[in-house]
Enzyme design. Structure first.
Site, PDB file in Angstrom:
ATOM      1  N   CYS A  93      -1.104  83.281   9.974  1.00 51.37           N
ATOM      2  CA  CYS A  93      -0.426  81.989   9.867  1.00 51.37           C
ATOM      3  C   CYS A  93      -0.358  81.453   8.437  1.00 51.37           C
ATOM      4  CB  CYS A  93      -1.124  80.964  10.757  1.00 51.37           C
ATOM      5  SG  CYS A  93      -1.115  81.403  12.514  1.00 51.37           S
TER       6      CYS A  93
ATOM      7  N   HIS B 108      -9.441  84.649   0.026  1.00 51.94           N
ATOM      8  CA  HIS B 108      -9.519  85.746   1.005  1.00 51.94           C
ATOM      9  C   HIS B 108     -10.986  86.055   1.280  1.00 51.94           C
ATOM     10  CE1 HIS B 108      -8.430  89.183   3.307  1.00 51.94           C
ATOM     11  NE2 HIS B 108      -7.213  89.288   2.839  1.00 51.94           N
TER      12      HIS B 108
ATOM     13  N   HIS C 233       0.310  63.025   0.493  1.00 52.16           N
ATOM     14  CA  HIS C 233       0.646  63.602   1.799  1.00 52.16           C
ATOM     15  C   HIS C 233      -0.126  64.908   2.003  1.00 52.16           C
ATOM     16  CE1 HIS C 233       3.927  60.704   1.894  1.00 52.16           C
ATOM     17  NE2 HIS C 233       4.329  61.162   0.725  1.00 52.16           N
TER      18      HIS C 233
ATOM     19  N   HIS D 288      -2.005  73.102   8.466  1.00 49.21           N
ATOM     20  CA  HIS D 288      -1.462  74.039   9.453  1.00 49.21           C
ATOM     21  C   HIS D 288      -1.798  73.588  10.867  1.00 49.21           C
ATOM     22  CE1 HIS D 288      -0.634  77.511  11.821  1.00 49.21           C
ATOM     23  NE2 HIS D 288      -1.905  77.846  11.957  1.00 49.21           N
TER      24      HIS D 288
ATOM     25  N   HIS E 100       2.225  68.600  18.631  1.00 50.56           N
ATOM     26  CA  HIS E 100       2.654  68.026  19.906  1.00 50.56           C
ATOM     27  C   HIS E 100       4.090  68.403  20.231  1.00 50.56           C
ATOM     28  CE1 HIS E 100       4.233  64.804  22.549  1.00 50.56           C
ATOM     29  NE2 HIS E 100       3.033  64.849  23.104  1.00 50.56           N
TER      30      HIS E 100
ATOM     31  N   ASN F 197       2.089  75.495  17.954  1.00 53.21           N
ATOM     32  CA  ASN F 197       1.697  76.276  16.771  1.00 53.21           C
ATOM     33  C   ASN F 197       2.814  77.273  16.474  1.00 53.21           C
ATOM     34  OD1 ASN F 197       0.631  77.995  14.873  1.00 53.21           O
ATOM     35  ND2 ASN F 197      -1.302  78.352  15.941  1.00 53.21           N
TER      36      ASN F 197
END
Length: 485
Positions: free
Chosen positions: A213, A292, A376, A380, A409, A413
């Site tokens: 993702c 990572h 802002h 994710h 919502h 995802n």
């Protein structure tokens, strides 16, 4: 109240210390020069014994230094615009539909059905999320043709919207980057785009797979590096996840979780290093920081594609996922903090660190106030637990995580593209102003935590189209802890 004003005063003093010192110094020097008689100033100039050769050498040195500076300065990377895919209403999966399908598909395993229901009740997803047509069949039909069909409608629709909004022509695309983690056909998705839009034969195309993702920000980082060495170029980045071939039809609980959370989605992003695009671009890329943790075995296997005992393939989400994500986030903010935090926050963090090392290890660790660095936050939308954990760790308000919660919502995802739905939510609310700074944070298999920092180039009006245009007035909505099904 006194502590609040004391902290505000401290922040202003430390963050403006150079200005506060520079202004009196400059005023003093200017006053001394003005008090000096013109004859004395002329005598001082003549005493330097500068002839035309010296002046020429100094001028050449100045030009040389300026040339080296501007040649070594990184090119500015602009985000001209982006477009997100909005699935049709025919693909919507209300809770009742999802659970009915689960009962029919897993009719011999009622415990797995109940487990999915409990997950869905607490997921934070709404009734309008979408799954591709092949998953609506009973049983699902995840064929190669169906997967290609999903990829085509998601990717092509996003690109068409972006081209319409920016007047981009296929021949203007110099770099093409596609990231899709779990669907990697041959020819690649990037080749599919080249074929559809008849892109130039010398286009630099890349197809990233298996990177989870957080791959959207990896694509942005790759595009940035390519735009540094290819002047006057446009880069088209596509971020998506194809759901059709990855719907798990087994009964292992850890592998059923993705079925409850992942939904259709995709985004097309246009980046440019052209100076003429500076005025029309929405954002300027400031930083990309990648972390990572794959060297650790637990981190490497916490999101793992595998077969269950019955030979059915799915994604196994480890129970240690949130702990590993927290460790990855700590490493990432340790790197990004010095790049973005004001001096006041960095000093407080340093003093606390020194105090814990030297005086008392039990001192509470100071968590930098990232609200001083960003207006802002786009976290994710991997799930309710991910958003909750980051809100707690970064001490963010409900409004700061509103875009992430509402995206989860409304769209679920959508993997690497969720960050762009969140950015679109902030714009649709009319909150994005010139000079605002945006922090995108993404997590992905491997395990990775990646960040991107953008600065808004101009005040952005609420768009007339896009994925939020017909529902933004309904948001934000209250999302209960549990939705009883």
């Amino acid at each position: 109240m006194a502590d609040k004003y004391l902290k505000l005063g401290y922040q202003y003093l430390v963050n403006h210390i150079l200005m506060l010192l520079l202004i009196p110094t400059a005023a003093g020097v200017a006053a001394a020069i003005l008090r000096c008689p013109p004859e004395e100033m002329l005598a001082t100039w003549k005493s330097l014994h500068l002839d035309s050769l010296h002046l020429l050498c100094f001028s050449f040195l100045g030009v040389f230094i300026a040339t080296v500076y501007f040649m070594s300065k990184p090119r500015s990377i602009y985000l001209v615009d982006y477009a997100c895919y909005k699935p049709p209403v025919t693909c919507r999966v209300p809770f009742s539909t999802f659970m009915e399908h689960s009962r029919l598909i897993l009719k011999d395993n009622p415990k797995s059905v109940d487990f999915q229901m409990r997950i869905l009740e607490r997921s934070g997803l709404g009734e309008e999320t979408c799954l591709p047509p092949a998953i609506h069949y009973i049983p699902p039909t995840p064929t190669m043709d169906a997967a290609r069909g999903e990829a085509q409608i998601v990717i092509f629709s996003s690109i068409d919207s972006l081209m319409h909004n920016t007047a981009l022509k296929p021949k203007d695309i110099d770099i093409l980057i596609v990231n899709c983690s779990l669907f990697s056909p041959t020819p690649s998705l990037s080749a599919m785009i080249v074929n559809k839009y008849k892109l130039r034969s010398n286009i630099k195309s890349y197809n990233l797979s298996g990177m989870g993702c957080s791959a959207g920000l990896i694509s942005i980082d790759l595009a940035r590096d390519l735009l540094q060495i290819h002047p006057n170029s446009n880069a088209l980045v596509i971020s998506t996840e194809i759901i059709t071939p990855n719907y798990y039809k087994g009964s292992e609980r850890a592998m059923l979780l993705p079925n409850c959370l992942f939904r259709m989605g995709g985004a097309a992003i246009l980046l440019s290093n052209k100076r003429r695009d500076r005025r029309r671009a929405k954002y300027k890329l400031v930083h990309v920081v990648r972390t990572h943790k794959g060297a650790d075995d637990k981190a490497y296997k916490c999101v793992y594609e595998q077969e269950d005992p019955q030979g059915k393939v799915g994604i196994n989400l480890s129970k240690d996922l949130m702990v590993i994500a927290g460790e990855a986030l700590k490493s990432n903010i340790t790197t990004i903090g010095p790049l973005v935090l004001p001096a006041s926050e960095q000093l407080l963090f340093l003093f606390t660190l020194i105090g814990r090392k030297i005086f008392n290890p039990k001192w509470k660790a100071y968590i930098p106030d990232f609200k001083q660095a960003f207006e802002h936050f786009c976290i994710h939308a991997g799930g309710r637990a991910v958003i909750d954990e980051l809100q707690k760790n970064l001490q963010l308000s409900a409004e700061h995580v509103e875009a992430s919660r509402m995206t989860l919502h409304r769209f679920g995802n959508t993997s690497s593209s969720s960050l762009w739905y969140e950015m679109g939510y902030i714009e649709a609310k009319g909150r994005m102003k010139k000079g605002d700074r945006v922090w995108q944070i993404a997590f992905g298999s491997g395990f990775k935590c990646n960040s991107a920092v953008w600065k808004c180039n101009r005040t952005i009006k609420a768009p007339a189209d896009g994925p939020w245009h017909d529902c933004i007035d309904r948001y934000p909505v209250h999302i209960p802890e549990i939705v009883k099904l």
